[in-house]
Write a protein that holds these residues in place. Structure first.
Motif, PDB file in Angstrom:
ATOM      1  N   LEU A   1     -24.951 -61.046 -64.588  1.00 44.14           N
ATOM      2  CA  LEU A   1     -25.334 -59.618 -65.399  1.00 44.14           C
ATOM      3  C   LEU A   1     -24.593 -59.481 -66.686  1.00 44.14           C
ATOM      4  CD1 LEU A   1     -26.942 -57.962 -62.456  1.00 44.14           C
ATOM      5  CD2 LEU A   1     -28.361 -59.136 -64.119  1.00 44.14           C
TER       6      LEU A   1
ATOM      7  N   HIS B   1     -30.327 -52.882 -60.442  1.00 51.31           N
ATOM      8  CA  HIS B   1     -29.033 -53.121 -61.454  1.00 51.31           C
ATOM      9  C   HIS B   1     -27.624 -52.720 -60.383  1.00 51.31           C
ATOM     10  CE1 HIS B   1     -25.561 -54.501 -64.074  1.00 51.31           C
ATOM     11  NE2 HIS B   1     -26.680 -55.080 -64.770  1.00 51.31           N
TER      12      HIS B   1
ATOM     13  N   THR C   1     -35.912 -55.835 -68.328  1.00 47.60           N
ATOM     14  CA  THR C   1     -35.392 -55.075 -67.669  1.00 47.60           C
ATOM     15  C   THR C   1     -35.692 -53.372 -68.006  1.00 47.60           C
ATOM     16  OG1 THR C   1     -33.662 -54.582 -69.712  1.00 47.60           O
ATOM     17  CG2 THR C   1     -33.121 -56.037 -68.233  1.00 47.60           C
TER      18      THR C   1
END
Length: 582
Positions: free
Chosen positions: A160, A72, A99
């Protein structure tokens, strides 16, 4: 002029041949893809039932390979998307999004409305724009029996910050493919290579496209110079100077009806923007020095600190007409573009632990400080390593371990040898594998999943490892998985497969015995080359030991090497050892 015109004509002929082949493949695969489109549409109907974002804490993802693992750009998280799993009879494709929180060491399954269709062997690139974006292009979908393939040519972006998927429709992009490579370059995405396969035909690509993140437009580049041959699964990375490096990859070609021959490429190229000519690029072949990776396919790549690129694992295949065998690897290499040099990634290990193991003693609680007060421990052996390059280009490493004298000149006691308990401690590291997923965050390498083969069985992994690339001391197992518990539906000799899986994992008692023997050999002083007598000049040392060095050089030389080159390599090795001993 004549030669240039002939060369250009030959180039145009190759382009026409490639275009005809692509048209042929597209025509034959169209029927297959039409059949699969109905299945893909069915899955998309199921996905359309999602109406809101749902985040669910979960256990680690199931085994898979050819997924994408990305760091990320704004948070201490890793993002896992897609992938495939084969259980011996059925191929499963995924479009799940997970994630992994690095700080919490926890997985979360994130269900977002309108995701991309299920796929594997796609490419994902994370960029910091707009609070963080994950761009995904291409990949493939396979029928449950693994006999038919649908290759995507769609482009998606995951926002995101808002957790929303968006399909970006822009004309002029690459054809449907998988196994391609894509990197972020300034405010663009650059895509290279890949392949398209149908039941009977296939084609590999070496074209280059850019996608402008500001204007959402595709552009096909036409670089000057001679570039890489068509391939998939290569290394693609960006240098600090803004050039693109392409290394290795895999391709195959048909040698006769129903017989294909694969090629594991080991060449390297530089794609460089031309100064003062915006949008113009040029190919250049480069020859890096250092310890290069052995030929392989299925290796994994990630961007390392100091603008280096790291390469992990893969498989070295030995193809015959009726069989395919290979050695799976778990080694680590670094490429430094500033020096155009490869380095083998060697783990240092905890220094204190190494000293204790060499001395064969465990540190008792509360004794560490006492040892520091009393003085340093016994001096350690000194290892001298020299690299000699022969005329044939063979790099021969000569290692000499000089035993350090014990304190007060007394001989080493039995306590100085590793005890069986110490020598048998298993090393924590990822097992040999191909197609693992890699990501780097804050100088730490994260490795997830991949696969290896045990007999006729394909073992797909779901473990997670971490390695500090600054310290390079030891791997840490964050998620461990037992391949023995994996479902496999094909009829096989379970006992034989069990033995082979255990061997691939390196967990058998025989392996531990081998490790003990290897460590004992290391403690005895490593390789024993003919020693140099006190005061002996090289002109006397060489005739006395020449036969030994010739034998060593012949073993290291390529098959069919000329005898005079072997002799010169032997003399160079002897001289390097002589100078190291002086």
């Amino acid at each position: 002029m004549g030669k240039k015109g002939k060369k250009e004509k030959k180039g145009r002929g190759a382009e026409k041949t490639a275009a005809k082949m692509e048209k042929k493949v597209s025509k034959r695969s169209r029927k297959e893809e039409e059949d699969l489109e109905a299945l893909i549409a069915h899955f998309q109907t199921l996905d359309a039932r999602r109406t809101q974002v749902v985040e669910t804490p979960c256990s680690p993802p199931s085994p898979r390979l050819n997924a994408s693992l990305s760091a990320h750009p704004e948070k201490d998280e890793l993002i896992l998307f897609g992938g495939e799993y084969f259980n011996g009879q059925k191929t499963l494709l995924y479009n799940e999004l997970y994630t992994y929180s690095i700080r919490k060491d926890a997985w979360t399954k994130v269900d977002i409305p309108n995701p991309p269709p299920r796929r594997c062997a796609h490419q994902a690139v994370a960029v910091p724009q707009g609070g963080g974006q994950l761009w995904i292009f291409g990949g493939e979908f396979a029928s449950p029996d693994g006999e038919q393939f649908y290759h995507y040519r769609d482009l998606w972006v995951l926002h995101l910050a808002t957790k929303t998927w968006e399909q970006v429709r822009s004309p002029g992009g690459p054809s449907g493919r998988s196994g391609h490579r894509m990197v972020a370059w300034k405010r663009q995405l650059i895509l290279f290579g890949g392949f398209h396969e149908s039941t009977r035909d296939y084609i590999y690509y070496n074209d280059v496209y850019t996608f402008d993140l500001d204007t959402s437009t595709w552009t096909k580049l036409s670089p000057s110079g001679t570039g890489p041959t068509p391939r998939s699964g290569c290394q693609m990375s960006v240098t600090p100077q803004g050039s693109i490096v392409i290394y290795g990859g895999y391709s195959k070609q048909r040698v006769r009806k129903d017989v294909d021959r694969g090629t594991q490429h080991g060449d390297m190229f530089l794609l460089k923007p031309e100064e003062g000519r915006e949008g113009r690029w040029a190919w250049t072949r480069i020859n890096p020095s250092g310890a290069k990776p052995s030929p392989r396919s299925g290796f994994s790549v990630a961007a390392a600190p100091n603008h280096q690129t790291l390469l992990f694992g893969g498989v070295c295949d030995e193809e015959e007409e009726e069989s395919l065998q290979g050695d799976f690897l778990n080694d680590l290499y670094f490429y430094d573009p500033a020096r155009n040099r490869w380095f083998a990634g060697q783990l240092k290990g905890p220094k204190a632990e190494k000293r204790r193991r060499r001395r064969g003693k465990r540190a008792e609680p509360g004794t560490a400080d006492k040892q520091e007060v009393e003085g340093p421990g016994a001096p350690e052996p000194l290892e001298v390593v020299r690299e000699v390059v022969s005329e044939a280009g063979t790099v021969v490493t000569i290692k000499q371990v000089l035993a350090a004298p014990s304190s007060a000149g007394r001989p080493a006691s039995d306590d100085d040898e590793d005890s069986p308990d110490e020598a048998g401690v298993p090393t924590v590291e990822p097992s040999p594998r191909s197609n693992a997923m890699l990501a780097v965050k804050h100088g730490r390498l994260y490795l997830y999943g991949g696969m290896f083969e045990a007999g006729d069985r394909q073992v797909t992994l779901s473990d997670l490892y971490c390695l500090d690339l600054h310290k390079m001391d030891a791997w840490t197992a964050l998620v461990e998985a037992d391949p023995e518990n994996q479902e496999w539906l094909e009829e096989t000799d379970s006992e034989e497969d069990s033995d082979e899986v255990e061997g691939a994992e390196g967990g058998g008692e025989d392996d531990e015995d081998d490790e003990d023997e290897e460590e004992e050999e290391d403690d005895d002083g490593g390789e024993h080359h003919p020693s140099v007598m006190p005061g002996e000049p090289f002109v006397d040392y060489l005739p006395r030991t020449e036969q030994y060095w010739v034998k060593l050089a012949r073993e290291a030389a390529a098959p069919g090497a000329q005898e005079k080159r072997v002799l010169r390599s032997a003399q160079a090795m002897a001289k390097a050892f002589f100078e190291a001993s002086a």
